[in-house]
Design a protein around this motif. Sequence first.
Motif, short mmCIF file in Angstrom:
data_model
loop_
_atom_site.label_atom_id
_atom_site.label_comp_id
_atom_site.label_asym_id
_atom_site.label_seq_id
_atom_site.Cartn_x
_atom_site.Cartn_y
_atom_site.Cartn_z
N THR A 1 0.74 -1.25 0.10
CA THR A 1 0.26 0.04 0.09
C THR A 1 0.92 1.01 -0.04
N VAL A 2 2.14 1.18 -0.59
CA VAL A 2 3.11 2.34 -0.58
C VAL A 2 2.19 3.45 -1.49
N GLU A 3 2.21 4.66 -0.90
CA GLU A 3 1.83 5.64 -1.58
C GLU A 3 2.34 6.06 -2.97
N GLY A 4 1.38 6.62 -3.90
CA GLY A 4 1.90 6.82 -5.16
C GLY A 4 2.92 8.14 -5.32
N GLY A 5 3.56 8.12 -6.15
CA GLY A 5 4.30 9.18 -6.42
C GLY A 5 5.76 8.77 -7.10
N VAL A 6 6.94 9.51 -6.79
CA VAL A 6 7.89 9.31 -7.70
C VAL A 6 9.09 8.47 -6.68
N TYR A 7 9.73 7.52 -6.97
CA TYR A 7 10.80 6.90 -6.01
C TYR A 7 12.01 6.90 -7.23
N GLU A 8 13.00 7.11 -6.55
CA GLU A 8 14.47 7.22 -7.24
C GLU A 8 15.41 6.04 -6.63
N LEU A 9 15.70 5.14 -7.48
CA LEU A 9 16.35 3.85 -7.25
C LEU A 9 17.89 4.03 -7.48
N GLY A 10 18.73 3.95 -6.68
CA GLY A 10 20.19 3.70 -6.78
C GLY A 10 20.71 2.84 -5.93
N GLY A 11 21.77 2.35 -6.21
CA GLY A 11 22.68 1.35 -5.51
C GLY A 11 23.12 1.85 -4.53
N PRO A 12 24.07 1.09 -3.57
CA PRO A 12 24.91 1.76 -2.49
C PRO A 12 26.06 2.53 -2.83
N GLU A 13 26.52 2.60 -4.16
CA GLU A 13 27.71 3.17 -4.65
C GLU A 13 27.69 4.10 -5.50
N ILE A 14 28.31 5.19 -5.37
CA ILE A 14 28.24 6.25 -6.35
C ILE A 14 29.60 6.25 -7.07
N LYS A 15 29.64 6.13 -8.36
CA LYS A 15 31.08 6.09 -9.03
C LYS A 15 30.91 6.85 -10.32
N THR A 16 32.12 7.38 -10.93
CA THR A 16 32.41 8.12 -12.07
C THR A 16 32.33 7.01 -13.21
N PHE A 17 32.18 7.54 -14.31
CA PHE A 17 32.17 6.62 -15.41
C PHE A 17 33.48 5.91 -15.41
N ARG A 18 34.46 6.68 -15.23
CA ARG A 18 35.89 6.00 -15.48
C ARG A 18 36.09 5.12 -14.25
N ASP A 19 35.73 5.34 -12.99
CA ASP A 19 35.59 4.28 -12.02
C ASP A 19 34.80 3.03 -12.11
N LEU A 20 33.78 3.17 -13.09
CA LEU A 20 32.96 2.09 -13.21
C LEU A 20 33.74 1.08 -14.38
N MET A 21 34.31 1.77 -15.28
CA MET A 21 35.35 1.11 -16.54
C MET A 21 36.50 0.38 -15.70
N GLN A 22 37.07 1.08 -14.51
CA GLN A 22 38.12 0.30 -14.03
C GLN A 22 37.79 -0.83 -13.07
N LEU A 23 36.67 -0.63 -12.42
CA LEU A 23 35.80 -1.71 -11.72
C LEU A 23 35.77 -3.02 -12.66
N MET A 24 35.27 -2.54 -13.83
CA MET A 24 34.97 -3.90 -14.79
C MET A 24 36.16 -4.47 -15.25
N LEU A 25 37.26 -3.72 -15.46
CA LEU A 25 38.69 -4.23 -15.89
C LEU A 25 39.16 -4.98 -14.84
N ARG A 26 39.03 -4.81 -13.61
CA ARG A 26 39.52 -5.56 -12.50
C ARG A 26 38.85 -6.70 -12.30
N VAL A 27 37.45 -6.80 -12.56
CA VAL A 27 36.58 -8.14 -12.56
C VAL A 27 36.92 -8.86 -13.59
N ILE A 28 37.18 -8.53 -14.76
CA ILE A 28 37.53 -9.31 -15.95
C ILE A 28 39.08 -9.67 -16.07
#
Length: 326
Positions: free
Chosen positions: A203-230
Motif C-alpha cells: 500500500t505504498v503511496e503513489g508518487g516518484v521513487y528514485e532507485l540507486g545502488g549503494p555506491e556512486i562512481k564516475t564513468f571512469r571508476d566503473l570502467m576500472q572496476l569492470m577491468l579489474r573484474v574481468i
Amino acid sequence: MSHLVTIYGGSGFVGRYIARRMAKEGWRVRVAVRKPNEALFVRTYGVVGQVEPVLCNVRNEASVASAIRGARAVVNCVGILSEVGKNTFQSIQAEAPGCIARAATQEGIERLVHISAIGADLEATSTYGQTKRAGEKVILSQYPQAVILRPSIIFGSEDQFFNRFAALTKVSGVLPIVGAHTRFQPVYVDDVAKAAVCAVLSTVEGGVYELGGPEIKTFRDLMQLMLRVIRRRRLIANVPFPIAASMGFLFDILNSASFGMIPAQITRDQVRSLRRDNVVSDGAKGFADFGLSPLALEPIMEEYLWRFRPSGQYEKLKESAQSLDT
C-alpha cells in the motif's frame, strides 16, 4: 482464481525480472510485447499457463486496451535508449504511457507502476530525459495514485552497459568513453524488480521513487572496476564532449540512412545525457520506503562478467594454481 498483472515490455531487460517475481507471488502474468514469438521464454517463469506473452503495440490504443483487459495491476517497462523508425522517444516514452494510463483508468486497475529513469526532466538537454518526464506527467494526470520508479543505470547479466564495454576489451586495447567524470549510481536489475513488485503488492503511496545502488562512481571508476573484474588491462580514453557530439551526429546520419540497419554506437542525444550526473536526488524517496536494501555492484559483476576474462571460467583456477606455485 489468482490475480492478473499485465506487464508492458515484460520480456525486456527489466520486465522479465518483474514477470518472474510476480509469478513467484502466485499472480497470473500477461506479458505484452511486440513480438510474442520471441518472448516464449517467459512461460518458464511459472506453471503451465501462468505466464503468457501476448501481442501488443503500445502506440495503438486498442492494442493497449486489449492487453490490459481483466488485469488487476499494470506495470509499464517499455522504453528505448535510441530511436528506430516509428519507435521515437516521443511515441514510446511520452505518448504510450498516457495510452496505458487511460486504459488503466477505464479498466479500473487497482495499481499502476511505471518504470522511468533518473534524469527525467522537462528541462533536460536530452530528448530522452524530456520524454521520460513527459511520460510521467501524463500518467499522473490520468492516474494520480501511480507509482513511478526512476532507476539509475541498471546492471545485470543481460545489461547492454558492462557487457558491451567488456566485449570491446576482447578486440581493442583502448576503451573510449564519453563523460569520464559523470557520476552514476548503478542499481541491480532484480532490485528494481523487487521495488516494482512491492509497489504492486503493498500500500505504498503513489508518487516518484528514485532507485540507486549503494555506491556512486564516475564513468571512469566503473570502467576500472569492470577491468579489474574481468582481469584485463586497457587504456581508458575520455572522448571530449564536442568530439563525441560530432561522432553522434555522424552515427545518427548513418543509422537514419540505413533505416536502422547500421546501429549507432553513440547518438547526439546520449552525449547530451552523459553531461549530467545520474544519481539519486537529495531527499528523494527510494528503496528504504519499500523496506529494501540494494545489492552492491562488484559481487554481481563477478557472477556474469567472468566470460570476458582471458581464460573465462578457468581464470580463477589459474589464479589459484599460481598462488600455490608461489
